[in-house]
Design an enzyme around this catalytic site. Structure first.
Site, short mmCIF file in Angstrom:
data_model
loop_
_atom_site.label_atom_id
_atom_site.label_comp_id
_atom_site.label_asym_id
_atom_site.label_seq_id
_atom_site.Cartn_x
_atom_site.Cartn_y
_atom_site.Cartn_z
CG HIS A 108 -0.39 0.32 2.51
ND1 HIS A 108 -0.39 1.60 3.04
CD2 HIS A 108 0.20 -0.45 3.45
CE1 HIS A 108 0.16 1.59 4.24
NE2 HIS A 108 0.54 0.35 4.52
CD GLU A 141 -2.52 -1.11 5.52
OE1 GLU A 141 -2.24 -2.10 6.22
OE2 GLU A 141 -2.32 0.07 5.91
CG ASP A 198 2.15 -2.65 5.76
OD1 ASP A 198 2.73 -1.56 5.91
OD2 ASP A 198 0.95 -2.83 6.02
CG HIS A 214 0.79 4.92 11.99
ND1 HIS A 214 -0.43 4.34 12.20
CD2 HIS A 214 1.36 4.24 10.96
CE1 HIS A 214 -0.61 3.34 11.33
NE2 HIS A 214 0.48 3.26 10.57
#
Length: 563
Positions: free
Chosen positions: A231, A278, A307, A379
């Site tokens: 993704h 995703e 990923d 993140h």
């Protein structure tokens, strides 16, 4: 709720917008705060025993290491009646208690915020309004209020710097020792007197996303598909997640494309997939899989997922057992990892990445792999190119290694005289899973589990016979094409036999009877049987055992079809 700029890192000087949790509910509430540890159901049970009710309160919880999906924390809070949930990164998990923080080390600085989705995709992934069918123009859409994957609780992420004043203001009982974090304070649970005003306004408009695919059409079996995917959507920059994987995917496509231009094409078709959204309940891959379900069910050989290519030096892979040999031999040849290296390969498959639709909905064999290491900026805006250059992969050598490994696996799948799926390894692992279920079952439930052992034995016999036939075929020079084509069809169809159209009780989208994710994303094996045993529901135990035994017998019959 803002991350600090870092000297020498130009990426951190830009306005990256508000940190948020995808699929949070909207709302506005002022309420006392309760600190609920990691936000697991057992944590709320402890609070209840102390006479602390979180109903109508705002709960403050920590991200967890090992990883526990933030959506599970949101669901647990929602089920207990909390008005909102704040999730923060404690320095004990990914900050200064682990080591030097960015920009001096790989761990998260005081202002780093872990964004992310909280959708309940462990119930059903993809577009929440088209559960089980493709979200394409004109598709019917359910109401948001009826969507099983949409939370009904407000949620927001915090840094530990933002969480600290709340924690310091809480009174009430001391938190248990396991809830005490890395800050130099005594963690107390409340409720109150700390009060928080929490306001979340989400944009819930329906918007388009883009799934990008390309293919190298095979020369001999063009209908058979080897799929490689990553993704490309990211929370802020995504230096590790997912852009390291995206870089490897782009280089893999360039390299195999260059070979094709020189006349070297694979026997089977290789599909390159760049997924979107995703981070929003695996939407792009899920909808693509649902849209092309018939073609993929008939022709997909395997799906290889990356990923993130790398956050450190340690290679790890998860795979269905039938692909163990491919993974181990490819890692040996490309990475010089010895066969049998402990913890390099796992056959326990959970959730949270784009292989989900292929394995759990379509029954396609999968591999998921990455290099990992100290990674405390997940993140956050610090997960960027500068962090990667300094800590994740200086010199980008593991990006290159992942491209080579991914390519070798794809080409071995695409060019084998027969597809390299070995179900003898599956038989061994399934027997192990069944043995574990027997060992954890109550004595009264053991007779109901006996059909599983018998079915696993029958599957193992069929897998052995198929393995011997393949070895005999491959000993021919060249192998008989008609016999090879028959074995290909058998091997491609075998993993599909583990699907049941009714799905797992309570989660019908998840159709694989060997694997499913828990709500935490952790692996759950034999999910129907396991959940029935945990519920001590003897009727369900018998039903789920019968369904799983039937699936093993279906798979055995398919393997015997190669005779």
């Amino acid at each position: 709720m803002k991350e600090d700029a870092v000297d020498g890192d130009p990426f951190t000087t830009r306005d990256v917008g508000v940190a948020y949790h995808a699929y949070s509910a909207s709302g506005d509430v002022t309420a006392p705060v309760v600190y609920a540890g990691s936000g697991n159901p057992s944590d709320y049970d402890w609070l209840t025993k102390q006479g602390i009710d979180v109903k109508g309160k705002i709960v403050l919880v920590r991200y967890s290491v090992p990883y526990s999906y933030r959506g599970f924390k949101a669901l647990a809070a929602e089920q207990r009646g909390a008005a909102g949930i704040l999730i923060y990164s404690d320095p004990a998990e990914d900050g200064f208690k682990k080591g030097r923080t960015y920009p001096d080390g790989p761990w998260g600085p005081e202002s780093h915020i872990q964004r992310g989705g909280i959708g309940y995709d462990f119930r059903v992934p993809g577009d929440p309004l088209t559960p089980g069918w493709a979200s394409v123009p004109g598709a019917p859409r359910i109401k948001a209020a009826d969507a099983a994957s949409l939370p009904k609780i407000m949620s927001a992420p915090l840094s530990w710097r933002d969480a600290r004043p709340i924690l310091e203001a809480l009174k009430g009982p001391d938190a248990p020792a396991t809830w005490q974090g890395g800050l130099p304070i005594t963690y107390r649970v409340g409720a109150g007197p700390a009060t928080v005003h929490m306001r979340v306004q989400m944009d819930d408009k329906v918007r388009p996303i883009w799934t990008v695919t390309g293919r190298l059409t095979g020369t001999q079996s063009p209908d058979q598909l080897v799929i490689v995917g990553n993704h490309r959507d990211a929370w802020v920059y995504g230096g590790v997640d997912p852009s390291s994987g995206t870089a490897s995917l782009m280089e893999l496509a360039r390299s195999l494309g260059a070979l094709a231009k020189r006349g070297t094409r694979p026997k089977r078709t290789i599909v390159f997939a760049s997924w979107d959204a995703e981070e929003f309940t695996l939407t792009s891959s899920t909808e693509w899989g649902e849209q092309h379900a018939r073609d993929l069910a008939e022709h997909a050989v395997a799906y290889l997922n990356v990923d993130s290519s790398t956050s450190g030096p340690d290679f790890k892979a998860s795979a269905v057992p039938s692909l163990n040999r491919l993974v181990v031999q490819s890692a040996r040849d490309i990475l010089d990892i010895e066969e049998g290296t402990p913890e390099m390969l796992s056959n326990r498959l959970g959730g949270g990445s784009d292989y989900t639709v292929f394995l759990n909905f379509l029954g396609v064999p999968i591999v998921d792999m990455s290099f990992s290491g100290p990674y405390g900026v997940y993140h956050s805006m610090y997960d960027n190119h500068r962090w990667m250059q300094k800590f994740g992969d200086p010199g980008f050598v593991r990006h290159t290694a992942m491209t080579r490994l991914w390519g070798v696996m794809a080409l071995r799948l695409a060019n084998g005289d027969v597809v390299p799926l070995d179900y003898r390894a599956s038989a061994d692992r399934f027997r192990e899973f069944i043995k574990e279920a027997v060992q954890t079952a109550r004595l009264a439930d053991l007779p109901a589990l006996r059909p599983l052992k018998a079915a696993a034995d029958r599957f193992a016999i069929a897998a052995d016979r198929a393995g011997l036939r393949i070895e005999t075929l491959l000993a021919g020079d060249p192998p008989d094409p008609a016999a090879a084509a028959l074995i290909d069809r058998v091997l491609i169809g075998t993993e599909r036999a583990f699907l049941d159209s009714a799905g797992i009780p309570g989660r019908p989208w998840y159709r694989h009877l060997i694997y499913a994710p828990k709500a935490t994303y952790a692996p759950e094996v034999l999910p129907g049987v396991t959940e029935a045993l945990e519920a001590r529901d003897r009727k369900q135990i018998a039903l789920q055992v019968a369904r799983l035994a039937a699936a093993l017998d279906r798979a055995a019959a398919i393997l015997d079809g190669s005779r």
